[in-house]
Scaffold this motif. Sequence first.
Motif, PDB file in Angstrom:
ATOM      1  N   ALA A  62       0.867  -1.179   0.000  1.00  0.00           N
ATOM      2  CA  ALA A  62       0.000   0.000   0.000  1.00  0.00           C
ATOM      3  C   ALA A  62       0.901   1.226   0.000  1.00  0.00           C
ATOM      4  O   ALA A  62       2.101   1.110   0.253  1.00  0.00           O
ATOM      5  N   GLY A  63       0.299   2.365  -0.308  1.00  0.00           N
ATOM      6  CA  GLY A  63       1.106   3.576  -0.348  1.00  0.00           C
ATOM      7  C   GLY A  63       0.374   4.758   0.234  1.00  0.00           C
ATOM      8  O   GLY A  63      -0.860   4.815   0.193  1.00  0.00           O
ATOM      9  N   VAL A  64       1.132   5.672   0.792  1.00  0.00           N
ATOM     10  CA  VAL A  64       0.562   6.963   1.178  1.00  0.00           C
ATOM     11  C   VAL A  64       1.571   8.026   0.749  1.00  0.00           C
ATOM     12  O   VAL A  64       2.691   8.077   1.237  1.00  0.00           O
ATOM     13  N   ASN A  65       1.176   8.795  -0.271  1.00  0.00           N
ATOM     14  CA  ASN A  65       2.080   9.780  -0.879  1.00  0.00           C
ATOM     15  C   ASN A  65       1.341  11.072  -1.141  1.00  0.00           C
ATOM     16  O   ASN A  65       0.127  11.067  -1.346  1.00  0.00           O
ATOM     17  N   GLN A  66       2.087  12.161  -1.152  1.00  0.00           N
ATOM     18  CA  GLN A  66       1.445  13.457  -1.391  1.00  0.00           C
ATOM     19  C   GLN A  66       1.027  13.577  -2.848  1.00  0.00           C
ATOM     20  O   GLN A  66       1.753  13.140  -3.747  1.00  0.00           O
ATOM     21  N   ASN A  67      -0.136  14.206  -3.051  1.00  0.00           N
ATOM     22  CA  ASN A  67      -0.675  14.309  -4.406  1.00  0.00           C
ATOM     23  C   ASN A  67      -0.050  15.482  -5.160  1.00  0.00           C
ATOM     24  O   ASN A  67      -0.667  16.518  -5.368  1.00  0.00           O
ATOM     25  N   ASP A  87       4.925  16.990   6.739  1.00  0.00           N
ATOM     26  CA  ASP A  87       3.989  15.902   6.472  1.00  0.00           C
ATOM     27  C   ASP A  87       4.517  14.591   7.028  1.00  0.00           C
ATOM     28  O   ASP A  87       3.775  13.792   7.593  1.00  0.00           O
ATOM     29  N   LEU A  88       5.816  14.366   6.859  1.00  0.00           N
ATOM     30  CA  LEU A  88       6.430  13.135   7.349  1.00  0.00           C
ATOM     31  C   LEU A  88       6.333  13.076   8.874  1.00  0.00           C
ATOM     32  O   LEU A  88       5.942  12.052   9.451  1.00  0.00           O
ATOM     33  N   GLU A  89       6.648  14.190   9.510  1.00  0.00           N
ATOM     34  CA  GLU A  89       6.593  14.226  10.972  1.00  0.00           C
ATOM     35  C   GLU A  89       5.169  14.003  11.465  1.00  0.00           C
ATOM     36  O   GLU A  89       4.932  13.220  12.388  1.00  0.00           O
ATOM     37  N   ALA A  90       4.216  14.704  10.822  1.00  0.00           N
ATOM     38  CA  ALA A  90       2.817  14.544  11.223  1.00  0.00           C
ATOM     39  C   ALA A  90       2.387  13.092  11.058  1.00  0.00           C
ATOM     40  O   ALA A  90       1.724  12.515  11.935  1.00  0.00           O
ATOM     41  N   PHE A  91       2.793  12.478   9.943  1.00  0.00           N
ATOM     42  CA  PHE A  91       2.408  11.094   9.682  1.00  0.00           C
ATOM     43  C   PHE A  91       2.989  10.161  10.745  1.00  0.00           C
ATOM     44  O   PHE A  91       2.294   9.295  11.283  1.00  0.00           O
ATOM     45  N   ILE A  92       4.266  10.347  11.074  1.00  0.00           N
ATOM     46  CA  ILE A  92       4.907   9.489  12.070  1.00  0.00           C
ATOM     47  C   ILE A  92       4.213   9.661  13.428  1.00  0.00           C
ATOM     48  O   ILE A  92       3.889   8.674  14.100  1.00  0.00           O
ATOM     49  N   GLY A 114      -1.365  17.637   6.576  1.00  0.00           N
ATOM     50  CA  GLY A 114      -1.125  17.699   8.014  1.00  0.00           C
ATOM     51  C   GLY A 114      -1.925  16.717   8.852  1.00  0.00           C
ATOM     52  O   GLY A 114      -1.478  16.281   9.887  1.00  0.00           O
ATOM     53  N   GLN A 115      -3.123  16.366   8.386  1.00  0.00           N
ATOM     54  CA  GLN A 115      -3.978  15.424   9.117  1.00  0.00           C
ATOM     55  C   GLN A 115      -4.136  14.155   8.302  1.00  0.00           C
ATOM     56  O   GLN A 115      -4.632  14.201   7.190  1.00  0.00           O
ATOM     57  N   TYR A 116      -3.738  13.017   8.880  1.00  0.00           N
ATOM     58  CA  TYR A 116      -3.772  11.785   8.077  1.00  0.00           C
ATOM     59  C   TYR A 116      -4.568  10.680   8.753  1.00  0.00           C
ATOM     60  O   TYR A 116      -4.359   9.510   8.480  1.00  0.00           O
ATOM     61  N   ASN A 117      -5.477  11.031   9.659  1.00  0.00           N
ATOM     62  CA  ASN A 117      -6.172   9.984  10.398  1.00  0.00           C
ATOM     63  C   ASN A 117      -7.018   9.096   9.492  1.00  0.00           C
ATOM     64  O   ASN A 117      -7.043   7.884   9.678  1.00  0.00           O
ATOM     65  N   ALA A 118      -7.666   9.694   8.502  1.00  0.00           N
ATOM     66  CA  ALA A 118      -8.477   8.887   7.588  1.00  0.00           C
ATOM     67  C   ALA A 118      -7.593   7.939   6.788  1.00  0.00           C
ATOM     68  O   ALA A 118      -7.901   6.744   6.638  1.00  0.00           O
ATOM     69  N   GLU A 119      -6.463   8.452   6.296  1.00  0.00           N
ATOM     70  CA  GLU A 119      -5.547   7.626   5.511  1.00  0.00           C
ATOM     71  C   GLU A 119      -4.983   6.489   6.372  1.00  0.00           C
ATOM     72  O   GLU A 119      -4.868   5.348   5.920  1.00  0.00           O
ATOM     73  N   ILE A 120      -4.645   6.820   7.627  1.00  0.00           N
ATOM     74  CA  ILE A 120      -4.070   5.806   8.506  1.00  0.00           C
ATOM     75  C   ILE A 120      -5.104   4.713   8.780  1.00  0.00           C
ATOM     76  O   ILE A 120      -4.777   3.519   8.777  1.00  0.00           O
ATOM     77  N   SER A 121      -6.367   5.107   8.960  1.00  0.00           N
ATOM     78  CA  SER A 121      -7.416   4.095   9.166  1.00  0.00           C
ATOM     79  C   SER A 121      -7.491   3.155   7.977  1.00  0.00           C
ATOM     80  O   SER A 121      -7.564   1.929   8.132  1.00  0.00           O
ATOM     81  N   THR A 122      -7.470   3.739   6.763  1.00  0.00           N
ATOM     82  CA  THR A 122      -7.544   2.907   5.560  1.00  0.00           C
ATOM     83  C   THR A 122      -6.342   1.977   5.483  1.00  0.00           C
ATOM     84  O   THR A 122      -6.485   0.791   5.151  1.00  0.00           O
ATOM     85  N   GLN A 182      -3.083   5.772  -1.110  1.00  0.00           N
ATOM     86  CA  GLN A 182      -3.645   6.997  -0.557  1.00  0.00           C
ATOM     87  C   GLN A 182      -2.850   8.197  -1.066  1.00  0.00           C
ATOM     88  O   GLN A 182      -1.633   8.183  -1.046  1.00  0.00           O
ATOM     89  N   MET A 183      -3.573   9.201  -1.558  1.00  0.00           N
ATOM     90  CA  MET A 183      -2.907  10.391  -2.092  1.00  0.00           C
ATOM     91  C   MET A 183      -3.467  11.655  -1.453  1.00  0.00           C
ATOM     92  O   MET A 183      -4.203  12.421  -2.097  1.00  0.00           O
ATOM     93  N   PRO A 184      -3.173  11.901  -0.191  1.00  0.00           N
ATOM     94  CA  PRO A 184      -3.642  13.156   0.401  1.00  0.00           C
ATOM     95  C   PRO A 184      -2.946  14.338  -0.248  1.00  0.00           C
ATOM     96  O   PRO A 184      -1.887  14.183  -0.853  1.00  0.00           O
ATOM     97  N   LYS A 185      -3.549  15.518  -0.118  1.00  0.00           N
ATOM     98  CA  LYS A 185      -2.919  16.653  -0.772  1.00  0.00           C
ATOM     99  C   LYS A 185      -1.695  17.125   0.014  1.00  0.00           C
ATOM    100  O   LYS A 185      -1.558  16.829   1.202  1.00  0.00           O
ATOM    101  N   LEU A 186      -0.839  17.830  -0.688  1.00  0.00           N
ATOM    102  CA  LEU A 186       0.427  18.292  -0.109  1.00  0.00           C
ATOM    103  C   LEU A 186       0.166  19.166   1.117  1.00  0.00           C
ATOM    104  O   LEU A 186      -0.724  20.013   1.087  1.00  0.00           O
ATOM    105  N   PHE A 187       0.940  18.955   2.166  1.00  0.00           N
ATOM    106  CA  PHE A 187       0.850  19.731   3.416  1.00  0.00           C
ATOM    107  C   PHE A 187      -0.527  19.628   4.069  1.00  0.00           C
ATOM    108  O   PHE A 187      -1.011  20.568   4.661  1.00  0.00           O
TER     109      PHE A 187
END
Lengths: 424, 311
Positions: free
Chosen positions: A179-184, A244-249, A219-227, A212-217
């Motif tokens: 799976a992937g989570v990357n900025q769009n 974004d990396l820090e927020a994700f971690i 900052g909130q990734y709870n929905a992506e993390i759930s998926t 998952q392709m959330p938009k750049l910056f």
Amino acid sequence: MQGIRKLIASAAALLCVPALAIAQDAPIKIGVVSFLSGPAAGPFGVPARNAAEIMFEMINAGKVPAPYATKGLGGAKMQMSLVDESGGTTTQVTEFRNLVQRDNVDLVIGYISSGSCLGIAPVAEELKKLTVFFDCGTPRIFEERDYKYVFRTASTATMDSVGAALYVKDLKPNAKMIAGVNQNYAWGQDSWGDFELAMQQIIPGIKVATSQMPKLFAGQYNAEISTLLSSKADVIHSSFWDGDLEAFILQAGPRGLFKRSTVILTTGETAMYKLAAKIPDGVVIGARGPYGPYAPDNELNKWFSATFEDRYGVPPNYAAYQMAQAILGTKAAWEKAQAANGGKRPSQDQVIAAFENLTFVSPAGEVKMTNGKGHQAITGTAYGVTKKVGGKMTIDKIKRYPAEKVNPPDGVKAADWIKSGFKK
Amino acid sequence: MTSDRTPRILGAILVVLLAAGPFVPQWAIFLITIALAKGLVVLGLLILLRCGLVSFGQALYYCIGAYTAGMLGRLFEVDGVLTLMLAGMVVAAVTAYVLGFLLARYRGIFFGLLSLAVSMILYGLLVKSETLGSSDGFNVLPSTLFGIRPADEWVRYAVLVVASVVAFVAALLVHRYLKTPLGSLAPAIKDNEIRVEYMGASARYAIHVNYVIAAALAGLGGGLAATTVGHIDPEMAYWTTSGEFIFITILAGTGSVIAPFLGALIFGIIQTVAFDISPNTWQMVLGGALLAVIVFLPTGLWSLFRRRRAT
């Protein structure tokens, strides 16, 4: 005021420059462009500028270890004109023209954003000015056109994705789902695109659970993390960087994402010391090449990392290594050209001829300018997983991949090369 | 009113630009050309501002103009610089005509934010479109003038000539337009819209027309910027680009059709000097300049010329 004076001075200079013979030891003016403001400044731009400052100072003083012990570029001092890379492509093209035509720099080293590099390359060609890109990742630059005046001393982003895919196979040969989570935006789309293609070649039949392709910056990734949690993927790929990396971690750690899946952070090296306490063991960390913790244990690297850490209090990250690499590559090419010119100051064309297909060493080991008709570097890469030893962040299970294994052969487009099953 | 001198001043500036061009250094020619492109966009904002409307989304039309020029080159290998600019203008105007039915109903902050929203939609779409290079954008073909590509050292001058003539014509037409009954309705709408309606004029119609003209000018500027810079990316539609245009509008003032070009040139010079003298804090120099203008010249740089003329 200064602008007007400069305007008059440059107008005058423009008229008399051709008449002046260039003295053998006149300083070599080098434009250095890096992000000094904006989101890319913290993780990439400022460390790169710091590396440039150290390298200029040490090279001019002749304090760099062999084979770069000579002072300056073939004896002539290097002089830096620093420019901020922010402000958009129009501003960057304007400032590049200013560097070349107003400040009369001899060459330009710089550019982190792929957008800047794509915008600047044709202008460098138009103005016939040697330009060395040190960090930007897009393979499009030398795939879309051939350049005479443009060089890039770092590998393309294709290497990061292919290297990551090879490492997945080595670390988890039985992986069934990714799976992937990357900025769009371009970087995130390309990173994931190459990784997905490479995985399908390396482990045939592997499934993609979700991209998952959330938009750049965001900052909130709870929905992506759930998926991602519910996708039960064996491996999760992310090219997030900085905030974004820090927020994700910070958001994914407490929810146990790192325990459930193996997470690959392809630019994780820029955050690994800052967030040492938050990154659990077993996270795959990339550094966009053999930089930072993956740099070889040689004299040049020991000197570089010690000098950098001594001055700035933190170890150099990959952007700093790439900047040092670009400067040393330029020095190697310049001095090779000077030697071929009977010890006299080489012309730009001679430096370019020496730069093409050059092999040189940097703190990250050997760099080969073999792609893009001798203008695009290839290097090896390495990946490893985090492991805390006595509270200190270290990298374990390091695997190295040689340059030819993770970079396409010259003249083959990155995507075609991956699709062909990495044909040589 | 002494503004009848405007056409003559415009003509004089054009002659000076064309005559001095060959002696100006190449980098300065580029700076002036970009200032002319941005000046065209700001000229449109001036028309809207005279109606009391601030568009925070003028970058939408700037970007449409640029991408129209870029796409024509990419898909159909059209490289005539005038064709590209006019195409950018037409596409922008048509888009504005359609969106105008919605936007002309709104005033004040609602108009500003709605225009911002539309430009951010375009930004979002472009960033998601990988075939157009996503956020990295793509290169624009080197353009020609009437099928001829000038020699390398004359390309910049040729572009400057085209830009100056186009800007001259645009400024002159806008100047004329502002004197027509429809054009002179703008300050009235700003002052008291109800009174305008009582007089029998339609404020919404006037705003719609002004909105389309402003968009056409922005599209023209975008097409010019694309062919001059040689690269386009979605950031052209980003809100910071719109902000830059507003910045220039405030810097310049709305006193004359010359003000936008002067403002854009001074903005370019301040920015490039700031980049040069303080690479780490250039934004602060730029912000300081704007603050100084707001404090000391509340109606923009143009008021300098006004005052001198009055005394």
